[in-house]
Design an enzyme around this catalytic site. Structure first.
Site, PDB file in Angstrom:
ATOM      1  N   CYS C 109       1.358  -0.792  -0.209  1.00 64.86           N
ATOM      2  CA  CYS C 109      -0.334  -0.073   0.159  1.00 64.86           C
ATOM      3  C   CYS C 109       0.691   1.431   0.076  1.00 64.86           C
ATOM      4  O   CYS C 109       1.771   1.405   1.026  1.00 64.86           O
ATOM      5  CB  CYS C 109      -0.980   0.257   1.493  1.00 64.86           C
ATOM      6  N   VAL C 110       0.552   1.955  -0.854  1.00 67.13           N
ATOM      7  CA  VAL C 110       2.045   3.319  -1.356  1.00 67.13           C
ATOM      8  C   VAL C 110       1.381   4.329  -0.429  1.00 67.13           C
ATOM      9  O   VAL C 110       0.139   4.434  -1.188  1.00 67.13           O
ATOM     10  CB  VAL C 110       2.243   3.207  -2.383  1.00 67.13           C
TER      11      VAL C 110
END
Lengths: 135, 102, 110
Positions: C109-110
């Protein structure tokens, strides 16, 4: 449109004795966000990462083998396993987790992600990759 | 005098098991733990090496480490005994010394 | 850090994710939601339960892109889009919903 590069992650270690296998898996999942052309290679002791039936309860470690089944969701569906490495370990495709992906362009048909290939073919895949990451 | 040798590396990646076998004298024991348990499997390139050593050396393998790696006991080389953690302790107690092949 | 739920103290990390996933139940989820200023509706629970099932099967919390696609496949296109999911969880469907579901921070999850 940025240029897509061919990434190859090379996995050569057994899953629990060292941290390499888990680290590689995490890097692949994080890297998947960048939408590159990703392939995974499993050879030497790396083929042990994909064996079925792993149960780590008694050793008190996290069993991360179910996470390989999520790779298809992350659009990582080119998984190459070397035949010679399986043979040397008395393993066959039946001993490995059935990894699949769903092809959006083919009415979400479920397809196998794993391809068992020879060392010669593996060498070609390595040769044709832009970036090789070794674990 | 009898010695217990523990091996925790895969025999297909390192030579720890081969060295342990070469240096274990008659009547001693080898216990495969962690990645060493791959050495207990039938049908690998190293299975014969283990089978041939069994006349002189007793072989043991850690059950919990087999389970973690998805190795069914049915695929273990005949004659290797599966032990649990208390079996590990008992083996250490039974032998005069322990040597770890890392 | 800790969360007080029904007289019990539940340990969390500095960002509010549960230290121990086994301590999760619906009351714990509601308490986390309150701390996040969210009122749990059926639609919220649907996503939270989906995440817990995904974790049980794959041992990871999915990245938001993966979550969106999977929700769309299971619950329909009207729910499998980021607008719908961000309306439910304004601080990010993966991050915020995972926290309420008692899961670790999503992988990838950036």
């Amino acid at each position: 449109m940025p240029e897509t590069k061919k990434f190859l992650y090379v996995n050569r270690k057994a899953p629990y004795g060292t941290i390499y296998a888990l680290e590689a898996l995490e890097v692949v999942l994080i890297g998947a966000a960048f939408e590159q052309d990703v392939s995974l290679a499993f050879l030497d002791d790396g083929v042990y990462q994909l064996t079925k039936g792993q149960d780590t309860k008694a050793v008190g470690m996290k069993n991360f083998s179910p996470t390989y089944k999520a790779l298809g969701d992350y659009d990582v569906n080119k998984i190459y396993v070397e035949q010679e490495s399986l043979d040397a370990r008395g393993l066959s495709l039946d001993d490995l987790l059935p990894l699949t992906w769903e092809d959006e362009d083919d009415d979400w048909a479920e397809k196998d992600s794993i391809k068992v290939i020879s060392a010669t073919e593996m060498a070609q895949i390595m040769e044709q990759s832009d970036i090789v990451l070794s674990f | 005098m009898s010695q217990l040798h523990t091996v925790n590396k895969s025999p297909l990646d390192r030579h720890a098991l081969a060295s342990a076998i070469r240096h274990a004298v008659k009547g001693s024991a080898i216990l495969m733990i962690e990645d060493g348990v791959y050495g207990a499997m039938q049908g690998t390139q190293k299975s014969d090496m283990v089978s041939h050593a069994m006349d002189d050396i007793s072989f043991y393998v850690m059950g919990p480490d087999l389970e973690a790696r998805g190795i069914n006991e049915a695929r273990i080389i005949d004659g290797i005994k599966v032990v649990d953690y208390s079996g590990f302790v008992a083996l250490v107690a039974e032998h005069d010394t322990t040597q770890s092949w890392l | 850090m800790a969360l007080e739920v029904g007289g019990k103290s539940i340990a969390t990390d500095e960002e509010g994710y549960l230290e121990n996933r086994d301590e999760w139940d619906m009351e714990v989820a509601k308490a986390i939601a309150v701390a996040e200023n969210l009122e749990m509706s059926d639609n919220h629970w649907e996503v939270v339960n989906f995440l817990r099932e995904y974790y049980d099967e794959y041992q990871i919390a999915p990245a938001v892109r993966v979550l969106t696609k999977a929700i769309g496949k299971k619950l329909g296109k009207d729910k499998g889009n980021s607008k719908y999911l961000y309306e439910l969880f304004p601080y990010g469907p993966a991050k915020q919903a995972c926290k309420i579901a008692g899961l670790p921070k999503p992988t990838g999850c950036v």
